[in-house]
Write a protein that holds these residues in place. Structure first.
Motif, short mmCIF file in Angstrom:
data_model
loop_
_atom_site.label_atom_id
_atom_site.label_comp_id
_atom_site.label_asym_id
_atom_site.label_seq_id
_atom_site.Cartn_x
_atom_site.Cartn_y
_atom_site.Cartn_z
N ASN A 57 -4.97 12.84 -7.43
CA ASN A 57 -5.87 12.28 -6.35
C ASN A 57 -7.34 11.43 -7.20
O ASN A 57 -7.63 10.40 -6.34
N SER A 107 -8.59 2.75 -7.14
CA SER A 107 -8.94 1.90 -5.94
C SER A 107 -10.08 1.07 -5.93
O SER A 107 -10.28 0.44 -4.89
N CYS A 108 -10.85 1.21 -7.18
CA CYS A 108 -12.03 0.39 -7.20
C CYS A 108 -11.54 -0.83 -7.80
O CYS A 108 -12.39 -1.74 -7.95
N ILE A 155 -16.43 1.22 1.16
CA ILE A 155 -15.42 1.84 0.55
C ILE A 155 -15.78 2.44 -0.90
O ILE A 155 -15.42 3.78 -1.08
N THR A 156 -16.89 1.97 -1.53
CA THR A 156 -17.33 2.60 -2.65
C THR A 156 -17.95 3.96 -2.43
O THR A 156 -17.72 5.07 -3.11
N SER A 163 -6.12 8.07 -8.67
CA SER A 163 -5.87 6.99 -7.52
C SER A 163 -7.08 6.48 -6.74
O SER A 163 -7.02 5.40 -6.60
N LEU A 164 -7.85 7.53 -6.72
CA LEU A 164 -9.24 7.08 -5.88
C LEU A 164 -9.85 6.01 -6.96
O LEU A 164 -10.52 5.11 -6.53
N LEU A 184 -15.30 6.48 -1.40
CA LEU A 184 -14.45 6.82 -2.76
C LEU A 184 -15.74 8.10 -3.25
O LEU A 184 -14.64 8.84 -3.97
N TYR A 200 -3.45 3.20 -16.87
CA TYR A 200 -3.06 4.15 -15.72
C TYR A 200 -2.08 5.13 -15.78
O TYR A 200 -2.46 6.25 -15.49
N GLY A 236 1.10 3.71 -3.19
CA GLY A 236 0.71 5.02 -2.84
C GLY A 236 1.57 6.13 -3.19
O GLY A 236 1.36 7.17 -3.59
N VAL A 295 0.94 -1.24 0.16
CA VAL A 295 0.01 0.07 -0.03
C VAL A 295 0.96 1.09 -0.08
O VAL A 295 0.52 2.24 -0.75
#
Length: 138
Positions: free
Chosen positions: A93, A100-101, A129-130, A96-97, A133, A83, A14, A10
């Motif tokens: 930001n 994260s899905c 989490i969803t 990255s979010l 986000l 990506y 990150g 992580v």
């Protein structure tokens, strides 16, 4: 022990976009992707050879080579290339979010394709989490 590895992963995943975004201001995403992949391949190959893992490589059956090839194309080629393009054009930001899905896709597909059980706590966690986000990206 898996928790230590996961937290290290992580942290590294990150931190990496900060360097990627800095490079992508000056370099085409494909060029940056190729350089990163070549550097990683050289480091991994040296590590692998120094650990004398070559003999194990020869014992991997062809059916697993096919599966690993598919995983490599999806993750290390298409996923990472998408990506890099997103990182070049988008806000670091937000990118990255959105990235994260990915575990939400994994959880869903593992249920349908691999018949893996999903617990109610995993579903609740995925929903939270969803929602988190979504809130963060607003």
């Amino acid at each position: 022990m898996f928790l230590i590895y996961a937290l290290a992963g992580v942290f590294c995943l990150g931190l990496a976009p900060l360097f990627g975004k800095a490079v992508l201001n000056s370099v085409n995403p494909v060029t940056a992707f190729v350089l990163r992949t070549m550097i990683a391949a050289i480091i991994i190959a040296a590590w692998f050879l120094s650990a004398r893992g070559f003999n194990e490589l020869l014992t991997v059956p062809p059916s697993l080579w096919i599966i690993i090839t598919i995983e490599a194309v999806l993750a290390a080629l298409l996923g990472d290339l998408a990506y890099f393009y997103a990182l070049k054009d988008g806000n670091i930001n937000e990118v990255s979010l959105i990235m994260s899905c990915a575990p939400l896709v994994t959880i869903s597909l593992s249920y349908f394709l691999l018949n893996e059980m999903i617990t109610s706590s995993q579903i609740i966690g995925a929903v939270f989490i969803t929602i988190g986000l979504i809130f963060i990206s607003l």
